[in-house]
Design a protein around this motif. Structure first.
Motif, PDB file in Angstrom:
ATOM      1  N   ARG A  56       0.847  -1.195   0.000  1.00  0.00           N
ATOM      2  CA  ARG A  56       0.000   0.000   0.000  1.00  0.00           C
ATOM      3  C   ARG A  56       0.880   1.241   0.000  1.00  0.00           C
ATOM      4  O   ARG A  56       1.844   1.324   0.763  1.00  0.00           O
ATOM      5  N   VAL A  57       0.524   2.197  -0.851  1.00  0.00           N
ATOM      6  CA  VAL A  57       1.228   3.473  -0.942  1.00  0.00           C
ATOM      7  C   VAL A  57       0.193   4.582  -0.835  1.00  0.00           C
ATOM      8  O   VAL A  57      -0.750   4.638  -1.631  1.00  0.00           O
ATOM      9  N   MET A  58       0.367   5.463   0.130  1.00  0.00           N
ATOM     10  CA  MET A  58      -0.536   6.606   0.276  1.00  0.00           C
ATOM     11  C   MET A  58      -0.095   7.703  -0.691  1.00  0.00           C
ATOM     12  O   MET A  58       1.097   8.004  -0.787  1.00  0.00           O
ATOM     13  N   THR A  59      -1.051   8.285  -1.398  1.00  0.00           N
ATOM     14  CA  THR A  59      -0.739   9.347  -2.350  1.00  0.00           C
ATOM     15  C   THR A  59      -2.013  10.139  -2.624  1.00  0.00           C
ATOM     16  O   THR A  59      -2.992  10.007  -1.892  1.00  0.00           O
ATOM     17  N   VAL A  60      -1.997  10.959  -3.641  1.00  0.00           N
ATOM     18  CA  VAL A  60      -3.188  11.689  -4.078  1.00  0.00           C
ATOM     19  C   VAL A  60      -3.507  11.282  -5.514  1.00  0.00           C
ATOM     20  O   VAL A  60      -2.612  10.897  -6.276  1.00  0.00           O
ATOM     21  N   ALA A  61      -4.771  11.374  -5.877  1.00  0.00           N
ATOM     22  CA  ALA A  61      -5.210  10.942  -7.207  1.00  0.00           C
ATOM     23  C   ALA A  61      -4.535  11.722  -8.325  1.00  0.00           C
ATOM     24  O   ALA A  61      -4.386  11.216  -9.436  1.00  0.00           O
ATOM     25  N   SER A  62      -4.103  12.947  -8.042  1.00  0.00           N
ATOM     26  CA  SER A  62      -3.473  13.775  -9.075  1.00  0.00           C
ATOM     27  C   SER A  62      -1.987  13.484  -9.260  1.00  0.00           C
ATOM     28  O   SER A  62      -1.359  14.027 -10.174  1.00  0.00           O
ATOM     29  N   SER A  63      -1.401  12.607  -8.433  1.00  0.00           N
ATOM     30  CA  SER A  63       0.030  12.293  -8.576  1.00  0.00           C
ATOM     31  C   SER A  63       0.274  11.523  -9.866  1.00  0.00           C
ATOM     32  O   SER A  63      -0.613  10.858 -10.402  1.00  0.00           O
ATOM     33  N   ARG A  64       1.486  11.605 -10.385  1.00  0.00           N
ATOM     34  CA  ARG A  64       1.836  10.892 -11.617  1.00  0.00           C
ATOM     35  C   ARG A  64       1.622   9.390 -11.448  1.00  0.00           C
ATOM     36  O   ARG A  64       1.098   8.726 -12.324  1.00  0.00           O
ATOM     37  N   LYS A  65       2.035   8.827 -10.301  1.00  0.00           N
ATOM     38  CA  LYS A  65       1.901   7.378 -10.112  1.00  0.00           C
ATOM     39  C   LYS A  65       0.440   6.960 -10.147  1.00  0.00           C
ATOM     40  O   LYS A  65       0.093   5.950 -10.767  1.00  0.00           O
ATOM     41  N   ALA A  66      -0.437   7.728  -9.512  1.00  0.00           N
ATOM     42  CA  ALA A  66      -1.866   7.396  -9.528  1.00  0.00           C
ATOM     43  C   ALA A  66      -2.452   7.592 -10.924  1.00  0.00           C
ATOM     44  O   ALA A  66      -3.214   6.753 -11.411  1.00  0.00           O
ATOM     45  N   ARG A  67      -2.084   8.666 -11.577  1.00  0.00           N
ATOM     46  CA  ARG A  67      -2.601   8.910 -12.936  1.00  0.00           C
ATOM     47  C   ARG A  67      -2.170   7.817 -13.900  1.00  0.00           C
ATOM     48  O   ARG A  67      -2.933   7.413 -14.775  1.00  0.00           O
ATOM     49  N   ASN A  68      -0.941   7.316 -13.737  1.00  0.00           N
ATOM     50  CA  ASN A  68      -0.483   6.215 -14.587  1.00  0.00           C
ATOM     51  C   ASN A  68      -1.376   4.989 -14.412  1.00  0.00           C
ATOM     52  O   ASN A  68      -1.768   4.347 -15.386  1.00  0.00           O
ATOM     53  N   LEU A  69      -1.671   4.647 -13.165  1.00  0.00           N
ATOM     54  CA  LEU A  69      -2.503   3.471 -12.899  1.00  0.00           C
ATOM     55  C   LEU A  69      -3.954   3.690 -13.326  1.00  0.00           C
ATOM     56  O   LEU A  69      -4.611   2.756 -13.797  1.00  0.00           O
ATOM     57  N   GLU A  99     -11.900   4.142  -1.994  1.00  0.00           N
ATOM     58  CA  GLU A  99     -12.852   3.704  -0.967  1.00  0.00           C
ATOM     59  C   GLU A  99     -12.353   4.137   0.418  1.00  0.00           C
ATOM     60  O   GLU A  99     -11.248   3.760   0.831  1.00  0.00           O
ATOM     61  N   PRO A 100     -13.135   4.940   1.153  1.00  0.00           N
ATOM     62  CA  PRO A 100     -12.674   5.493   2.428  1.00  0.00           C
ATOM     63  C   PRO A 100     -12.141   4.461   3.421  1.00  0.00           C
ATOM     64  O   PRO A 100     -11.123   4.709   4.069  1.00  0.00           O
ATOM     65  N   ALA A 101     -12.785   3.323   3.539  1.00  0.00           N
ATOM     66  CA  ALA A 101     -12.324   2.315   4.500  1.00  0.00           C
ATOM     67  C   ALA A 101     -10.951   1.775   4.124  1.00  0.00           C
ATOM     68  O   ALA A 101     -10.103   1.545   4.991  1.00  0.00           O
ATOM     69  N   ARG A 102     -10.703   1.594   2.847  1.00  0.00           N
ATOM     70  CA  ARG A 102      -9.416   1.074   2.398  1.00  0.00           C
ATOM     71  C   ARG A 102      -8.327   2.143   2.496  1.00  0.00           C
ATOM     72  O   ARG A 102      -7.179   1.838   2.820  1.00  0.00           O
ATOM     73  N   VAL A 103      -8.673   3.393   2.221  1.00  0.00           N
ATOM     74  CA  VAL A 103      -7.712   4.484   2.393  1.00  0.00           C
ATOM     75  C   VAL A 103      -7.346   4.599   3.877  1.00  0.00           C
ATOM     76  O   VAL A 103      -6.174   4.747   4.229  1.00  0.00           O
ATOM     77  N   ALA A 104      -8.346   4.485   4.749  1.00  0.00           N
ATOM     78  CA  ALA A 104      -8.095   4.540   6.200  1.00  0.00           C
ATOM     79  C   ALA A 104      -7.209   3.376   6.644  1.00  0.00           C
ATOM     80  O   ALA A 104      -6.320   3.558   7.481  1.00  0.00           O
ATOM     81  N   GLN A 105      -7.436   2.198   6.087  1.00  0.00           N
ATOM     82  CA  GLN A 105      -6.598   1.041   6.411  1.00  0.00           C
ATOM     83  C   GLN A 105      -5.156   1.297   5.973  1.00  0.00           C
ATOM     84  O   GLN A 105      -4.207   0.992   6.694  1.00  0.00           O
ATOM     85  N   GLY A 106      -4.983   1.882   4.792  1.00  0.00           N
ATOM     86  CA  GLY A 106      -3.645   2.222   4.320  1.00  0.00           C
ATOM     87  C   GLY A 106      -2.961   3.219   5.248  1.00  0.00           C
ATOM     88  O   GLY A 106      -1.780   3.079   5.578  1.00  0.00           O
ATOM     89  N   ALA A 107      -3.712   4.224   5.686  1.00  0.00           N
ATOM     90  CA  ALA A 107      -3.160   5.236   6.590  1.00  0.00           C
ATOM     91  C   ALA A 107      -2.798   4.632   7.948  1.00  0.00           C
ATOM     92  O   ALA A 107      -1.759   4.973   8.532  1.00  0.00           O
ATOM     93  N   PRO A 118       0.346   9.539   7.906  1.00  0.00           N
ATOM     94  CA  PRO A 118       0.739  10.078   6.599  1.00  0.00           C
ATOM     95  C   PRO A 118       0.069  11.424   6.372  1.00  0.00           C
ATOM     96  O   PRO A 118      -0.918  11.765   7.048  1.00  0.00           O
ATOM     97  N   PRO A 119       0.547  12.203   5.437  1.00  0.00           N
ATOM     98  CA  PRO A 119      -0.144  13.450   5.096  1.00  0.00           C
ATOM     99  C   PRO A 119      -1.592  13.140   4.687  1.00  0.00           C
ATOM    100  O   PRO A 119      -1.888  12.050   4.212  1.00  0.00           O
ATOM    101  N   ASN A 120      -2.470  14.113   4.893  1.00  0.00           N
ATOM    102  CA  ASN A 120      -3.886  13.915   4.566  1.00  0.00           C
ATOM    103  C   ASN A 120      -4.378  15.039   3.661  1.00  0.00           C
ATOM    104  O   ASN A 120      -5.283  15.792   4.025  1.00  0.00           O
ATOM    105  N   PRO A 121      -3.809  15.167   2.472  1.00  0.00           N
ATOM    106  CA  PRO A 121      -4.236  16.238   1.565  1.00  0.00           C
ATOM    107  C   PRO A 121      -5.564  15.889   0.899  1.00  0.00           C
ATOM    108  O   PRO A 121      -5.964  14.715   0.869  1.00  0.00           O
ATOM    109  N   PRO A 122      -6.236  16.879   0.328  1.00  0.00           N
ATOM    110  CA  PRO A 122      -7.450  16.581  -0.444  1.00  0.00           C
ATOM    111  C   PRO A 122      -7.110  15.635  -1.596  1.00  0.00           C
ATOM    112  O   PRO A 122      -6.035  15.723  -2.183  1.00  0.00           O
ATOM    113  N   GLY A 123      -8.011  14.708  -1.868  1.00  0.00           N
ATOM    114  CA  GLY A 123      -7.789  13.767  -2.960  1.00  0.00           C
ATOM    115  C   GLY A 123      -6.932  12.575  -2.591  1.00  0.00           C
ATOM    116  O   GLY A 123      -6.467  11.841  -3.469  1.00  0.00           O
TER     117      GLY A 123
END
Length: 139
Positions: A56-69, A99-107, A118-123
């Motif tokens: 699991r990697v915490m990030t934001v949807a606008s990051s390059r890694k997330a956009r690639n996936l 999914e909020p529950a899975r993001v929370a599990q990652g955090a 981890p940081p908690n930025p929007p997105g």
């Protein structure tokens, strides 16, 4: 079909690999594939869930890694952690999960490994990698 439905079992790792992947002083290099087919590698903090065979990697949807996936769902990714001459590479299929529950599990797992939230930025999202191949040396 979800990724977890397609796989029969998580890959087994030795106790030394498990300990290496959970060392809070290490970070990894995450490699994803850009839409044009070139590679993108970024240093990241990550967690390893050996029972589920999941990175699991915490990030934001606008990051390059997330956009690639997001551009190529189900694409192959690698996570490599190196310390001196020891290394472990985890290979598998990646996806971005909102999914909020899975993001929370990652955090929660991140905070446990790195001793701080981890940081908690929007997105904020979690990249999940369902690992099906593990390579290592000197671990």
């Amino acid at each position: 079909m979800s990724l977890s439905q397609a796989r029969s079992a998580a890959p087994a790792v030795s106790p030394s690999v498990e300990a290496f992947l959970n060392d809070p002083q290490h970070v990894g290099a995450l490699t994803t594939i850009r839409p044009d087919g070139t590679l993108h590698t970024a240093p990241v903090r990550f967690t390893w869930d050996g029972a589920a065979g999941l990175v699991r990697v915490m990030t934001v949807a606008s990051s390059r890694k997330a956009r690639n996936l997001l551009a190529t769902p189900g694409s192959r990714v690698t996570m490599c952690q190196v310390a001196g001459f020891a290394w472990v590479t985890l290979e598998g299929t990646g996806r971005v999960v909102e999914e909020p529950a899975r993001v929370a599990q990652g955090a929660k797992r991140y905070a446990k490994r790195y001793w701080s939230a981890p940081p908690n930025p929007p997105g904020r999202v979690v990249v999940e990698i369902e690992v099906d191949k593990i390579l290592s040396l000197n671990v």
